[in-house]
Enzyme design. Structure first.
Site, PDB file in Angstrom:
ATOM      1  CG  ASP A  84      32.095  36.467  33.623  1.00  0.00           C
ATOM      2  OD1 ASP A  84      32.294  36.828  32.100  1.00  0.00           O
ATOM      3  OD2 ASP A  84      32.685  37.883  34.010  1.00  0.00           O
ATOM      4  CG  HIS A  85      36.072  36.592  32.795  1.00  0.00           C
ATOM      5  ND1 HIS A  85      36.930  37.084  32.153  1.00  0.00           N
ATOM      6  CD2 HIS A  85      35.485  37.715  33.259  1.00  0.00           C
ATOM      7  CE1 HIS A  85      36.959  38.187  31.460  1.00  0.00           C
ATOM      8  NE2 HIS A  85      36.381  38.931  32.414  1.00  0.00           N
ATOM      9  CG  HIS A 191      38.629  42.553  33.810  1.00  0.00           C
ATOM     10  ND1 HIS A 191      39.430  41.679  33.309  1.00  0.00           N
ATOM     11  CD2 HIS A 191      37.478  41.950  34.021  1.00  0.00           C
ATOM     12  CE1 HIS A 191      38.618  41.499  32.151  1.00  0.00           C
ATOM     13  NE2 HIS A 191      37.308  41.826  32.122  1.00  0.00           N
ATOM     14  CG  HIS A 219      34.638  41.759  29.929  1.00  0.00           C
ATOM     15  ND1 HIS A 219      34.693  40.699  30.269  1.00  0.00           N
ATOM     16  CD2 HIS A 219      33.220  41.402  29.116  1.00  0.00           C
ATOM     17  CE1 HIS A 219      34.310  39.431  30.027  1.00  0.00           C
ATOM     18  NE2 HIS A 219      33.458  39.815  28.872  1.00  0.00           N
ATOM     19  N   GLY A 220      34.715  44.985  32.227  1.00  0.00           N
ATOM     20  CA  GLY A 220      35.738  46.914  32.901  1.00  0.00           C
ATOM     21  C   GLY A 220      34.310  48.035  33.354  1.00  0.00           C
ATOM     22  CB  SER A 222      33.379  48.786  37.516  1.00  0.00           C
ATOM     23  OG  SER A 222      33.187  47.974  38.075  1.00  0.00           O
ATOM     24  CG  ASN A 241      30.642  41.604  31.651  1.00  0.00           C
ATOM     25  OD1 ASN A 241      28.989  41.776  30.853  1.00  0.00           O
ATOM     26  ND2 ASN A 241      31.107  40.469  31.497  1.00  0.00           N
ATOM     27  CB  VAL A 242      29.164  46.030  36.566  1.00  0.00           C
ATOM     28  CG1 VAL A 242      29.688  47.326  37.748  1.00  0.00           C
ATOM     29  CG2 VAL A 242      28.247  47.352  35.742  1.00  0.00           C
TER      30      VAL A 242
END
Length: 313
Positions: A84-85, A191, A219-220, A222, A241-242
C-alpha cells in the site's frame, strides 16, 4: 486456504454493490487480528503493508510480508496481501518476489501531469509482472511527511474541502491514460482520523463510479461513520481501507491493561488483549460493509452504527 487475489475480491465486491475491507498492518498482532476478525465474520479480507510500515521495520519488506502471506494461506477465509501507498520505485519492484499480487502506487502528491506520467510507468511495469495496481487522484491528505515523522508541513491542506475532491472528468481521463485497475478517490475522508466525523460526498462517489469505469477505493475509512461507509459501498466504492481504527483499538487496550496492571512486564499479557480488540474492530467493519460470506464459514448478519472504537482488555 490459497492466497486470494486482491483484484478478484474487489471485483466480487463491486458486483455485489459492496466493498471488501483492506486493513493496514504494522505488527504480527495486527496481521493475526485481521485474519481472526475476518474468520469470525466469515468474510474475505485484504491485509495491507504500507511503505510507512516498511520504513518502521528498518526498510525491510520481507519479514512482515512473509508473515502476512503465511497467515493468509492458513486462514479459513480468502485473504489477499497488498502493498500500500508505494512512492518508491525500488519498493514497487520488490512486490512480486515478496509475494504481493497487488500494489497501490501513490504519486498523488505530484501535479496531475506528473502523477499521470509516474503512474503510467508504474502500471506498465506492474502489469508486465502480473500485478493488479491501484492509484490515487485527488487530495485525501492526512499522511505523515516523507521522512515518516508526523507533522503538518507536508500534509494536504484542508482535505475535507470541496477543492480537494477528485474531479469526475479528470478521473475518467486519468484511468484511460494510466491503465490502472482501481482508483483511490478524495470524497471527504482523510487519513489518520481518530474520530468518526468525516462526511462523504455520496453524490460525488456515484458520479466518480460512473466516470472512472474501474473500482473505486476509499482511503481514510477509520474516520467515516458506519452508515456512510455502507452507503458509499452501495454507490460505487469497492475497496475500503482501514488503518487508524486498528491502531486506536490496540493502543487503548494496551493502555487500559497497563493502567489496571501497572506491574505487568510480560508483553503477551497486554498484546493478547490488544489483538482481540483489533479483531473485534475488523469484524465490525466487515459486518457494516455486508461483504458476501464465504461458503462453509459462518457469517455474522446485520450491521450496527456503533463505533468500533474504545474496547477494554
Amino acid at each position: 486456504m490459497p492466497l486470494a487475489a486482491t483484484g478478484d475480491l474487489v471485483a466480487r465486491a463491486a458486483a455485489a454493490h459492496t466493498a471488501v475491507a483492506a486493513f493496514n498492518v504494522i505488527t504480527l498482532e495486527h496481521v493475526e487480528a485481521v485474519v481472526t476478525g475476518a474468520e469470525q465474520a466469515g468474510a474475505p479480507v485484504v491485509v495491507q503493508v504500507s511503505e510507512n510500515a516498511v520504513k518502521y521495520r528498518g526498510g525491510r519488506l520481507l519479514p512482515l510480508a512473509r508473515a502476512a502471506r503465511a497467515a493468509a494461506e492458513q486462514a479459513r477465509v480468502p485473504v489477499a496481501v497488498h502493498l500500500d501507498h508505494v512512492q518508491s520505485d525500488d519498493l514497487l519492484r520488490q512486490a512480486p518476489a515478496a509475494g504481493f499480487g497487488s500494489v497501490m502506487y501513490d504519486a498523488s502528491r505530484l501535479p496531475y501531469a506528473r502523477n499521470l506520467a509516474a503512474t503510467r510507468a508504474a502500471v506498465d511495469w506492474a502489469h508486465a509482472q502480473g500485478l493488479w495496481i491501484e492509484a490515487e487522484l485527488g487530495r485525501i491528505g492526512g499522511k505523515d511527511r516523507p521522512d515518516g515523522r508526523a507533522g503538518t508541513a507536508e500534509r494536504t491542506p484542508d482535505a475535507h474541502s470541496p477543492e480537494a475532491r477528485t474531479d469526475p472528468d479528470e478521473a475518467r481521463a486519468f484511468v484511460a491514460a494510466s491503465g490502472v485497475d482501481a482508483l483511490a478517490v478524495a470524497v471527504g475522508s482523510t487519513h489518520a482520523m481518530t474520530t468518526r466525523t468525516a462526511r462523504l460526498d455520496q453524490d460525488l462517489v456515484a458520479r466518480l463510479a460512473t466516470a472512472a469505469g474501474v473500482p473505486l477505493v476509499l482511503h481514510g475509512s477509520s474516520g467515516v461513520p458506519d452508515r456512510d461507509l455502507a452507503e458509499a459501498a452501495a454507490r460505487g466504492i469497492a475497496k475500503v481501507n482501514v488503518g487508524t481504527a486498528l491502531n486506536r483499538a490496540m493502543t487503548e487496550a494496551v493502555r487500559d491493561f497497563l493502567a489496571a496492571h501497572p506491574d505487568a512486564v510480560d508483553p503477551r499479557r497486554y498484546l493478547d488483549g490488544a489483538r482481540q480488540a483489533m479483531a473485534r474492530t475488523v469484524e465490525h467493519f466487515l459486518r457494516v460493509l455486508g461483504v458476501p460470506g464465504v461458503p462453509g464459514v459462518p457469517g455474522v448478519p446485520g450491521a450496527e452504527d456503533a463505533p468500533p472504537g474504545r474496547v477494554t482488555a
